[in-house]
Scaffold this motif. Structure first.
Motif, short mmCIF file in Angstrom:
data_model
loop_
_atom_site.label_atom_id
_atom_site.label_comp_id
_atom_site.label_asym_id
_atom_site.label_seq_id
_atom_site.Cartn_x
_atom_site.Cartn_y
_atom_site.Cartn_z
N SER A 211 0.82 -1.21 0.00
CA SER A 211 0.00 0.00 0.00
C SER A 211 0.85 1.26 0.00
CB SER A 211 -0.96 0.00 1.19
OG SER A 211 -0.28 0.42 2.35
N GLU A 212 2.12 1.13 0.37
CA GLU A 212 2.96 2.32 0.46
C GLU A 212 3.73 2.65 -0.82
OE1 GLU A 212 5.24 2.39 3.98
OE2 GLU A 212 3.43 2.53 5.19
N VAL A 213 3.91 1.66 -1.71
CA VAL A 213 4.71 1.96 -2.91
C VAL A 213 3.99 1.70 -4.22
CG1 VAL A 213 7.09 1.76 -2.11
CG2 VAL A 213 5.80 -0.30 -2.62
N THR A 214 2.71 1.36 -4.19
CA THR A 214 2.07 1.05 -5.47
C THR A 214 0.84 1.92 -5.72
OG1 THR A 214 0.62 -0.67 -4.57
CG2 THR A 214 2.81 -1.37 -5.27
N ASP A 215 0.54 2.12 -7.02
CA ASP A 215 -0.67 2.85 -7.41
C ASP A 215 -1.82 1.85 -7.60
OD1 ASP A 215 1.05 5.04 -7.72
OD2 ASP A 215 1.52 4.43 -9.76
N ASP A 216 -1.46 0.72 -8.22
CA ASP A 216 -2.47 -0.29 -8.50
C ASP A 216 -2.01 -1.62 -7.94
OD1 ASP A 216 -4.45 1.05 -10.46
OD2 ASP A 216 -2.48 1.58 -11.24
N VAL A 217 -2.94 -2.53 -7.75
CA VAL A 217 -2.56 -3.82 -7.18
C VAL A 217 -3.35 -4.94 -7.85
CG1 VAL A 217 -4.24 -3.70 -5.27
CG2 VAL A 217 -2.15 -5.03 -4.98
N LEU A 218 -2.66 -6.10 -7.99
CA LEU A 218 -3.29 -7.32 -8.48
C LEU A 218 -3.33 -8.30 -7.32
CD1 LEU A 218 -0.97 -7.73 -11.58
CD2 LEU A 218 -3.29 -6.84 -11.67
N VAL A 219 -4.47 -8.91 -7.06
CA VAL A 219 -4.56 -9.92 -6.01
C VAL A 219 -4.66 -11.28 -6.69
CG1 VAL A 219 -5.84 -10.75 -4.01
CG2 VAL A 219 -5.76 -8.30 -4.51
N MET A 220 -3.69 -12.14 -6.40
CA MET A 220 -3.63 -13.44 -7.08
C MET A 220 -3.94 -14.58 -6.14
SD MET A 220 -0.46 -13.69 -9.65
CE MET A 220 -1.02 -15.15 -10.51
N TYR A 221 -4.57 -15.61 -6.67
CA TYR A 221 -4.79 -16.84 -5.92
C TYR A 221 -4.76 -17.99 -6.91
CZ TYR A 221 -6.93 -20.34 -2.91
OH TYR A 221 -7.19 -21.48 -2.18
N ARG A 222 -3.91 -18.96 -6.65
CA ARG A 222 -3.78 -20.13 -7.51
C ARG A 222 -3.68 -19.79 -9.00
NH1 ARG A 222 -6.71 -25.23 -4.65
NH2 ARG A 222 -5.67 -24.89 -2.67
N GLY A 223 -2.81 -18.82 -9.31
CA GLY A 223 -2.52 -18.53 -10.70
C GLY A 223 -3.44 -17.53 -11.37
N SER A 224 -4.56 -17.20 -10.73
CA SER A 224 -5.50 -16.27 -11.37
C SER A 224 -5.59 -14.95 -10.62
CB SER A 224 -6.91 -16.88 -11.43
OG SER A 224 -6.89 -18.06 -12.18
N ILE A 225 -5.86 -13.89 -11.35
CA ILE A 225 -6.09 -12.60 -10.70
C ILE A 225 -7.54 -12.54 -10.28
CG2 ILE A 225 -6.16 -10.11 -11.08
CD1 ILE A 225 -3.77 -10.45 -12.92
N LEU A 226 -7.76 -12.38 -8.98
CA LEU A 226 -9.13 -12.36 -8.47
C LEU A 226 -9.67 -10.94 -8.38
CD1 LEU A 226 -9.03 -15.01 -5.60
CD2 LEU A 226 -9.58 -15.31 -8.01
N GLU A 227 -8.77 -10.00 -8.13
CA GLU A 227 -9.22 -8.61 -8.00
C GLU A 227 -8.08 -7.70 -8.42
OE1 GLU A 227 -11.06 -7.69 -4.26
OE2 GLU A 227 -11.51 -5.64 -4.86
N GLN A 228 -8.41 -6.62 -9.12
CA GLN A 228 -7.39 -5.63 -9.41
C GLN A 228 -8.00 -4.25 -9.43
OE1 GLN A 228 -5.65 -5.69 -13.45
NE2 GLN A 228 -7.11 -7.29 -13.92
N GLY A 229 -7.16 -3.25 -9.17
CA GLY A 229 -7.66 -1.88 -9.17
C GLY A 229 -6.70 -0.98 -8.42
N PRO A 230 -7.08 0.29 -8.23
CA PRO A 230 -6.23 1.21 -7.47
C PRO A 230 -5.99 0.65 -6.06
CG PRO A 230 -8.04 2.38 -8.55
CD PRO A 230 -8.31 0.93 -8.72
N THR A 231 -4.72 0.73 -5.61
CA THR A 231 -4.36 0.09 -4.34
C THR A 231 -5.24 0.54 -3.18
OG1 THR A 231 -2.11 0.04 -5.17
CG2 THR A 231 -2.40 -0.40 -2.83
N GLY A 232 -5.48 1.86 -3.11
CA GLY A 232 -6.28 2.39 -2.01
C GLY A 232 -7.67 1.79 -1.99
N ARG A 233 -8.29 1.70 -3.16
CA ARG A 233 -9.65 1.16 -3.25
C ARG A 233 -9.65 -0.33 -2.87
NH1 ARG A 233 -12.16 -2.93 -5.03
NH2 ARG A 233 -11.38 -2.82 -7.15
N VAL A 234 -8.72 -1.11 -3.45
CA VAL A 234 -8.71 -2.56 -3.22
C VAL A 234 -8.48 -2.87 -1.74
CG1 VAL A 234 -7.49 -4.72 -3.72
CG2 VAL A 234 -8.01 -3.13 -5.57
N LEU A 235 -7.56 -2.14 -1.10
CA LEU A 235 -7.23 -2.47 0.28
C LEU A 235 -8.21 -1.87 1.29
CD1 LEU A 235 -3.33 -2.32 0.22
CD2 LEU A 235 -4.84 -4.24 -0.18
N ASN A 236 -8.82 -0.75 0.95
CA ASN A 236 -9.76 -0.15 1.90
C ASN A 236 -11.19 -0.62 1.70
OD1 ASN A 236 -8.01 1.50 3.49
ND2 ASN A 236 -7.72 2.75 1.66
N ALA A 237 -11.53 -0.96 0.45
CA ALA A 237 -12.89 -1.44 0.17
C ALA A 237 -12.82 -2.65 -0.75
CB ALA A 237 -13.72 -0.32 -0.47
#
Lengths: 273, 269
Positions: A211-237
């Protein structure tokens, strides 16, 4: 062409394990703009490191393309010149700088060697590079074992910067550092991308660090991206139940390991494991 | 008190230069209590934990006292020390792959202490091993006993190591970054198991960690170490808001958290 420094499209990779296949990377696509920073989070075995390794050419994708500044990288580089060209585009910083720096070379020699290997001019740049990563001139004469963990990671970052790559991949690069040193390295990375336009792919299991060094984030589980978006949005909501599970797993006020287990069981039931 | 460390000092001399690693460290852990020990690398956390089992170089100059379950460790005879190490206190390290012999089966590593140290028969030791694997939440324990470390995941192996530490029915667990290498969800799982075991058996736990959020959320009390000294002792709940010492505050301010940026210079200090 494209305004993105790094564009990954439809990346696919499976490993043969025993009789079956494990899909480490399933149709992964993302893009990073100049000076942008993308986080890649997930637990062990989610495929984070496989993606990082495919980007730098340590693994060959089964399918999909990687473009750096609009130019497609080959899937299997043949010959020294082609491999060097690829290495010049994308550089990687590993978790353990002790393992990735040559212990017989001083920091200055290491930088000099990297620059000569890639035909980048300038032993005159060494002082500037050391300064850029917050090392003193005297550290140029030190060998890795004479430096602290944080200083070694700075040296490894300086080696990446020396050959002026377009993309830096950091695989758990601050995970082994103490919090105060970690905070310094994170601040340094933010400084580098603001001043140089290098795009960062920041692979980590630590959401707070991401959350401190990225603008966007990809959340991965078992090889697939389950969620992606602006880091603040993904981690806070967070929207996906797996992202919610990851966030609730982080120790903090009111954290109870038992609740985490319940959430995990609920998530596993949801994905049918 | 289950563990009582009183004014422990430890100095190591190499090439004629003395390094004071521990400086008058005093701490205690009661039965049924989880006590955290936090601080940065090199602050002396691990040295303190290892000293409890009298694991330090023979050349070290040591002062003060360490009492484990009434036995003074530093002046203990060989037999007393053997008893403390085999059945009073157990140490769990960060890396389970380094703690287990890669070419021996899980079952052999698990029952080693029972068979070779405590003289239990192999059949009884195997039965106890199965029971412990089940207690740390491992499914199909019979199958796991026959497997080798490389066949198990890190989280699974760390549970094996915890089970192995419990074979001697210790009263004190020294967990040195025991969950630091695990994923957050796996860490939660291992800590939930540890909490259950700790409550059932009335274990005292000294939890060494660099994760201040974890220490605050999991420990009853927390000691903060800096350069070989205990600079502050706090209740776990008070760690983030009640810290008085300047070093503790500085450390806390560097901890990353979602949605807050640390105010730190990028220059090395």
């Amino acid at each position: 062409m494209s305004e993105h420094v790094l564009e990954v499209d439809g990346l696919q990779k499976a490993f043969r394990v025993g009789a079956g296949n494990v899909v480490a990377c399933n149709n992964v696509s993302f893009a990073i703009p100049p000076g942008g920073s993308m986080g890649l989070v997930g637990e062990s075995g989610s495929g984070k490191s496989t993606i990082a390794r495919m980007l730098v050419g340590l693994e060959t994708p089964d399918a999909g393309t990687i473009h750096v500044r609009g130019r497609q990288l080959g899937t299997r580089e043949r010959g020294r010149a082609a491999r060097l060209r690829r290495a010049k585009e994308i550089q990687m910083v590993f978790q353990d700088p002790y393992g990735s720096l040559d212990r017989r070379l001083t920091v200055a020699q290491c930088l000099d060697q990297a620059m000569r290997l890639h035909g980048v001019s300038g032993s005159s740049r060494i002082a500037g590079l050391l300064d850029q990563v917050g090392l003193l001139a005297k550290h140029g004469d030190s060998k890795p074992h004479q430096l602290s963990g944080g200083q070694r990671q700075r040296a490894a970052i300086a080696r990446c910067l020396a050959i002026e790559p377009s993309v830096m991949v950091l695989d758990e690069a601050v995970s082994a550092l103490d919090v105060s040193v970690q905070a310094q390295i994170l601040a340094l990375l933010n400084e580098i991308r603001a001043s140089s336009g290098i795009a960062l792919l920041f692979v980590s299991h630590d959401l707070a660090v991401v959350s401190e060094v990225t603008d966007d984030v990809l959340v991965m589980y078992r090889g697939s991206i389950l969620e992606q978006g602006p880091t603040g949005r993904v981690l806070n909501a967070p929207e996906h139940s797996y992202t919610k599970l990851l966030i609730s797993s982080m120790p903090g006020p009111g954290w109870d390991p038992k609740n985490v287990l319940e959430r995990r069981a609920a998530f596993l039931a949801e994905v049918g494991v | 008190m289950l563990l009582d460390i009183d004014n422990l000092s430890l100095t190591i001399t190499t090439n004629g230069i003395s390094h004071q690693i521990l400086d008058k460290v005093s701490l205690s852990v009661d039965a049924g209590e989880v006590v955290g020990l936090v601080g940065e690398s090199g602050s002396g956390k691990s040295t303190t934990a290892r000293a409890v089992l009298k694991l330090y170089p023979e050349t070290a100059a040591v002062g003060g006292s360490i009492t484990v379950g009434g036995t003074e460790v530093l002046s203990a005879s060989k037999d007393e020390l053997h008893r403390v190490r085999s059945s009073e206190a157990a140490l769990i390290h960060q890396d389970p792959r380094a703690a287990l012999n890669p070419v021996r089966r899980i079952g052999d590593s698990l029952t080693e202490r029972l068979v070779h140290v405590l003289g239990v028969s192999r059949a009884d030791a195997a039965a106890a091993g199965l029971e412990l694997l089940a207690a740390v939440g491992i499914r199909q324990p019979e199958e796991r006993m026959r497997q080798y470390p490389h066949e198990l995941s890190g989280g699974m192996l760390q549970r094996v190591v915890i089970a192995a530490a419990l074979t001697g029915q210790p009263k004190l667990l020294l967990a040195d970054e025991a969950t630091s290498a695990l994923d957050v969800t796996t860490q939660a799982e291992v800590l939930a198991i540890l909490r259950d075991l700790q409550e059932q058996r009335g274990l005292g736990v000294l939890l060494i960690t660099h994760d201040l959020h974890l220490a605050a959320a999991y420990c009853d009390r927390v000691y903060v170490m800096y350069r070989g000294q205990i600079v502050e002792e706090l209740r776990g709940n008070d760690l983030f808001h009640g810290a008085q010492h300047e070093y503790t505050r500085r450390l806390l301010s560097a901890v990353p958290a979602i949605g807050h940026l640390p105010k730190t210079e990028s220059r090395a200090s």
